[in-house]
Scaffold this motif. Sequence first.
Motif, mmCIF file in Angstrom:
data_model
loop_
_atom_site.group_PDB
_atom_site.id
_atom_site.type_symbol
_atom_site.label_atom_id
_atom_site.label_comp_id
_atom_site.label_asym_id
_atom_site.label_seq_id
_atom_site.Cartn_x
_atom_site.Cartn_y
_atom_site.Cartn_z
ATOM 1 N N UNK A 125 7.341 -3.772 6.345
ATOM 2 C CA UNK A 125 6.228 -3.169 7.070
ATOM 3 C C UNK A 125 4.897 -3.639 6.487
ATOM 4 N N UNK A 126 3.841 -3.530 7.293
ATOM 5 C CA UNK A 126 2.515 -4.010 6.902
ATOM 6 C C UNK A 126 1.474 -2.913 7.093
ATOM 7 N N UNK A 127 0.512 -2.868 6.191
ATOM 8 C CA UNK A 127 -0.675 -2.042 6.387
ATOM 9 C C UNK A 127 -1.954 -2.868 6.279
ATOM 10 N N UNK A 128 -1.767 -4.187 6.084
ATOM 11 C CA UNK A 128 -2.874 -5.154 6.028
ATOM 12 C C UNK A 128 -3.881 -4.867 4.920
ATOM 13 N N UNK A 129 -3.451 -4.205 3.869
ATOM 14 C CA UNK A 129 -4.303 -4.044 2.696
ATOM 15 C C UNK A 129 -4.104 -5.262 1.797
ATOM 16 N N UNK A 130 -5.160 -5.959 1.530
ATOM 17 C CA UNK A 130 -5.106 -7.219 0.789
ATOM 18 C C UNK A 130 -5.637 -7.001 -0.623
ATOM 19 N N UNK A 131 -4.936 -7.541 -1.607
ATOM 20 C CA UNK A 131 -5.411 -7.479 -2.984
ATOM 21 C C UNK A 131 -5.822 -8.881 -3.424
ATOM 22 N N UNK A 132 -6.752 -8.986 -4.381
ATOM 23 C CA UNK A 132 -7.277 -10.300 -4.764
ATOM 24 C C UNK A 132 -6.334 -11.062 -5.687
#
Length: 463
Positions: free
Chosen positions: A46-53
């Motif tokens: 599943x995806x929540x589209x929270x991106x980490x650097x």
Amino acid sequence: MEQRKVTINPQNNLLQLEEPIYRLVDVDEPNTFRNLFPYDEVPKIAFNDRIVPHNFPKEIFITDTTFRDGQQSRAPYTTEQIVTLYEYLHRLGGPKGIIRQCEFFLYSKKDRDAVYKCLEKGYKYPEVTSWIRASKKDFELVKEIGLKETGILVSCSDYHIFYKMKMTRKEAMDHYLNVVRECLDTGVIPRCHLEDITRSDIHGFVIPFCYELMRLSKEYNMPVKIRACDTMGYGVNYPGAVIPRSVQGIIYGLTAHAGVPSEWLEWHGHNDFYKAVVNSTTAWLYGAAAVNCSLFGIGERTGNTPLEAMVFEYAQLKGTLDGMDTTVITEIAEYYEKEIGYKIPSRTPFVGRDFNVTRAGIHADGLLKNEEIYNIFDTEKFLKRPPRVAISNTSGLAGIAHWINSYYRLNEDKALDKNHPLVAKVKDWVDKEYDEGRVTVITDEELVDVVSKVKEELGIDTW
């Protein structure tokens, strides 16, 4: 609502909110993430589209579990085999110790004998470490041998805490912290193996637990290392995927929220979904300094991350081998086959018998003109394995010429082109074999015999 401080991030000079402190969530019922892991269906991503650097550490390195996890899926190595492989790993890792540590079981006399003999070598790298369960009885073995560091099993998913250990989260945390404290009391560095992290409650258990471990580290002024174990191979490296399956999300949580320094953070992957290598690389890219591997990926179920794969991942990411001697990889492969009796699948990258062998005539023609066209890199230089062709009904004149030049190491002015009469006669023999119904590849032994006869027929004494 809690007001968090605004501070400057010294790495990118951007203002950022102070990271929140996550508290232990002690639940009555286990959280098994049935929305992601319905046992009667294929697991879901599943995806929540929270991106980490990205957070690539200044120094990255490899650790080895060949003698621990690698022994859980095959017949145990002998003491002599362990010592020989340890010497190979020392040579492969080079003077900078890119292969930083090896971990060992301590339960059998054979394993303890191997530990003593490896310690007698006096090598700085790979450092000899151990693996124990979170019990005082196991810890006595570490103290008896006098090792400076040990891995400790600290299972972290509710699957393990509730179903295997029959504890609550708080009971498990208290138990783990007591064992880690005892380890620190005797001056031994603990390496906490967070088993099954990709099915765990990251914010409700893992981060609060690791935060407490970092507090212990400050109290004792000693490292407390963390190994994030993707025990079932559920980790994925897709941007925006949700935790607990997101590799970069887990690494970010451990570094940013729990305060684990990169140099104390390690990823341990399994290959159940063919993602061991890419997940290990992702862990490096997002802040884990170490990736834990085994030779040829031999390990529990589908295996661990192959160590030889991460050697070349290191070189691609850093732009240098940093002194690692990759030709040792071929020596290790030969040792496994000849001395240990382990058959490496022929198409295994870097080490399989046929990893750089082509059977297509058009590819062989390209290799004959310039080997860079169909070879991944200079495999002769890095692995003592020049590119080769296997001869079949599709090889053509070019394939046969390349096989002769490669097998007999005919370089420059001695190399035969595809118009040489010897090549033509060998091809006539190959064509006749297949015209008469053959369906298998021609073996090297057969070709050597045919080439010898044709040389004699043509009056060729030397190359």
